[in-house]
Motif scaffolding. Structure first.
Motif, PDB file in Angstrom:
ATOM      1  N   ILE A  53       0.859  -1.180   0.000  1.00 56.61           N
ATOM      2  CA  ILE A  53       0.000   0.000   0.000  1.00 56.61           C
ATOM      3  C   ILE A  53       0.897   1.232   0.000  1.00 56.61           C
ATOM      4  N   SER A  54       0.840   1.987  -1.098  1.00 51.65           N
ATOM      5  CA  SER A  54       1.671   3.182  -1.168  1.00 51.65           C
ATOM      6  C   SER A  54       0.860   4.455  -1.400  1.00 51.65           C
ATOM      7  N   ASP A  55      -0.420   4.318  -1.740  1.00 52.98           N
ATOM      8  CA  ASP A  55      -1.261   5.498  -1.912  1.00 52.98           C
ATOM      9  C   ASP A  55      -2.723   5.133  -1.666  1.00 52.98           C
ATOM     10  N   LEU A  95      -4.964   1.417  -1.141  1.00 54.60           N
ATOM     11  CA  LEU A  95      -5.763   1.175   0.053  1.00 54.60           C
ATOM     12  C   LEU A  95      -7.219   0.912  -0.298  1.00 54.60           C
ATOM     13  N   SER A  96      -7.783   1.711  -1.211  1.00 55.23           N
ATOM     14  CA  SER A  96      -9.191   1.531  -1.574  1.00 55.23           C
ATOM     15  C   SER A  96      -9.423   0.209  -2.293  1.00 55.23           C
ATOM     16  N   LYS A  97      -8.473  -0.234  -3.117  1.00 58.54           N
ATOM     17  CA  LYS A  97      -8.610  -1.535  -3.765  1.00 58.54           C
ATOM     18  C   LYS A  97      -8.566  -2.688  -2.767  1.00 58.54           C
ATOM     19  N   ARG A  98      -7.734  -2.550  -1.740  1.00 62.61           N
ATOM     20  CA  ARG A  98      -7.589  -3.616  -0.770  1.00 62.61           C
ATOM     21  C   ARG A  98      -8.815  -3.755   0.121  1.00 62.61           C
ATOM     22  N   VAL A  99      -9.447  -2.671   0.506  1.00 62.98           N
ATOM     23  CA  VAL A  99     -10.581  -2.731   1.433  1.00 62.98           C
ATOM     24  C   VAL A  99     -11.932  -2.642   0.717  1.00 62.98           C
TER      25      VAL A  99
END
Length: 101
Positions: free
Chosen positions: A87-89, A93-97
């Protein structure tokens, strides 16, 4: 039409609707002082202003297109350089959660 008033040199271009006021005439570079000023006044009628505005708007539109192309290239290079799985941006983060929300 040129006229000299003291240290000023005025060049009035009649057909061009342009007036140039200088400290000294540029004809002889050996006689020019180190510090000079120049003011250029131009008169434009409404039709000329409309054409200039349209040309300016066209230039701004082309510049905007070029900036968007550059943004696309920078985005592709940035996404290609990111480490996978990290997670770098905010997008990472939005793709992961996304599945948990």
């Amino acid at each position: 039409d040129t006229s000299k008033m003291g240290y000023q040199y005025i060049e009035n271009l009649k057909n061009a609707r342009e007036l140039v006021v200088k400290e000294y005439e540029d004809a002889d570079p050996m006689r020019l002082p180190d510090e000079r000023y120049q003011i250029t006044l131009k008169f434009y009628d409404n039709d000329q202003l409309e054409k200039l505005r349209k040309n300016y708007d066209d230039q701004i539109d082309e510049f905007r297109k070029e900036v968007l192309h550059l943004w696309d290239v920078v985005e592709v290079v940035y996404q290609g350089k990111k480490a996978r799985g990290k997670i770098s941006d905010f997008d990472d983060l939005s793709k992961r959660v996304a599945g948990r929300i």
